[in-house]
Design a protein around this motif. Sequence first.
Motif, PDB file in Angstrom:
ATOM      1  N   UNK A  73      -7.150   4.559  -4.162  1.00 23.16           N
ATOM      2  CA  UNK A  73      -7.681   3.231  -4.464  1.00 23.16           C
ATOM      3  C   UNK A  73      -6.848   2.126  -3.842  1.00 23.16           C
ATOM      4  N   UNK A  74      -5.943   2.465  -2.945  1.00 22.05           N
ATOM      5  CA  UNK A  74      -4.935   1.528  -2.454  1.00 22.05           C
ATOM      6  C   UNK A  74      -5.543   0.385  -1.653  1.00 22.05           C
ATOM      7  N   UNK A  75      -5.076  -0.822  -1.949  1.00 21.55           N
ATOM      8  CA  UNK A  75      -5.443  -1.981  -1.147  1.00 21.55           C
ATOM      9  C   UNK A  75      -4.200  -2.674  -0.603  1.00 21.55           C
ATOM     10  N   UNK A  76      -3.220  -1.891  -0.164  1.00 23.86           N
ATOM     11  CA  UNK A  76      -1.926  -2.428   0.278  1.00 23.86           C
ATOM     12  C   UNK A  76      -1.725  -2.139   1.770  1.00 23.86           C
ATOM     13  N   UNK A  77      -1.859  -3.151   2.643  1.00 20.91           N
ATOM     14  CA  UNK A  77      -1.798  -2.931   4.093  1.00 20.91           C
ATOM     15  C   UNK A  77      -0.533  -2.224   4.572  1.00 20.91           C
ATOM     16  N   UNK A  78       0.602  -2.506   3.953  1.00 19.30           N
ATOM     17  CA  UNK A  78       1.828  -1.853   4.399  1.00 19.30           C
ATOM     18  C   UNK A  78       1.782  -0.351   4.124  1.00 19.30           C
ATOM     19  N   UNK A 106      -8.198   9.238   3.004  1.00 24.59           N
ATOM     20  CA  UNK A 106      -8.834   7.928   3.044  1.00 24.59           C
ATOM     21  C   UNK A 106      -8.230   7.029   1.995  1.00 24.59           C
ATOM     22  N   UNK A 107      -7.708   5.882   2.410  1.00 24.63           N
ATOM     23  CA  UNK A 107      -7.205   4.869   1.483  1.00 24.63           C
ATOM     24  C   UNK A 107      -8.256   3.777   1.295  1.00 24.63           C
ATOM     25  N   UNK A 108      -8.029   2.925   0.291  1.00 26.42           N
ATOM     26  CA  UNK A 108      -8.900   1.774   0.020  1.00 26.42           C
ATOM     27  C   UNK A 108     -10.326   2.182  -0.300  1.00 26.42           C
ATOM     28  N   UNK A 109     -10.496   3.302  -0.999  1.00 25.02           N
ATOM     29  CA  UNK A 109     -11.827   3.803  -1.350  1.00 25.02           C
ATOM     30  C   UNK A 109     -12.259   3.235  -2.701  1.00 25.02           C
TER      31      UNK A 109
END
Length: 397
Positions: A59-64, A85-88
């Motif tokens: 569930x990550x929304x962290x660009x770094x 897959x990140x930011x799902x």
Amino acid sequence: VSDASKDTSGAESAKDGAPELIQVFSQSKIVIACAGPYRQCGMPIITAAVASGCDYLDLCGEPQFFDQVLISLDRKARSSGVLAISAAAFDCVPAELGAALAERELLKQHPGAKCAGVEVIHTMQNVSGANATTFHAAVDGFYAASSGELAASRKKVKESYPEFQETMPPSRPKEWPKIPETPGLMPGHNEGLGLRTLKFVGADASAIRSSWRYLRSRVPEHARKGKNVPEPRLSVLMGMDSKDTMSAAKLIVYGATFSTLARFKWGCDVLHNYPEAFSGGVFTSKGPSEEELQNAKFTTYVTAYGSNYSDGDSSQVARVKVGGPEPGYVATPALIVALALTILEAGKYEVGLAFDSGCTLPGALFGDCEKVYDNMRAEGVSFDVVQEFGGESQSPV
């Protein structure tokens, strides 16, 4: 399917090889990691998933964190046949896959046209509370950007991936329309929707651009995002009722206070200690109430503008309206489950994924996959191509 967030005791041991996590993950088809902030506890879990040959979503929304995963694990994931897959989640699926669908519809309606601009406007209805973990991740992310940490990680990505430079798209033609606009410190106005707009501070814009770059490097001749296609202008905004001046003023004040404090380490400590006070009561350790979960919803408006678009002429415009329930606790599980189900469908290429392995974001992998849109609709999140956007009352988070 394994929920890695249940095994928090094993996360620390993952730094030394994670034999416990690898053993569990090797018996699973997909890991869904729900524990953040990911910069602090995410790498052990995704590392163990890749090592075990198990597909992974978070569930990550962290660009770094996106950069860290790409540098550390992407090539290993590719060689192992693993998708990570990140930011799902709400951050960033509606924006990423809404943008991809709008672009595809524009090119479908106007063969030979190019996409000159993409505008994403998030709106919330009856949303008044969210979990403080999101706030903490935002604090750390803003500090990373302002302190130079994010720039350093982007430099490492460039050094590690010469193919990103090799597949750099041509410059955007000067004659293309200069649209959409992104507001500065003061709100903008979307006349068609009747909304005040502010720059959205989430990771959506970063995720969309990262997806474009990654897809271009993996599929250089991609019809929509290949190396010979100029990138469109991108604007990701938060919309609110243009008549609600007080809410807009509060959002500006809280936003300015947050951005000022988050530039300094001591300011980050203050923000971490008092998330509720510095968000107007929005971000709390308890999150939203049961009533708020039932009544809240979001609507995201996505517009793709063609290269021959002119003001007042809607002949080169495609619109997508994304709608769903409360974004953090209701829509997010629905979205990540829909993406996981798509991967679990028989064969990865057979369902229209852009590639079958690697560390990526949703837009690059799923943007051309009709099955994922069907799965998201089945889970209660709509993606509709529309001629015009209908008006609804909006309120900011």
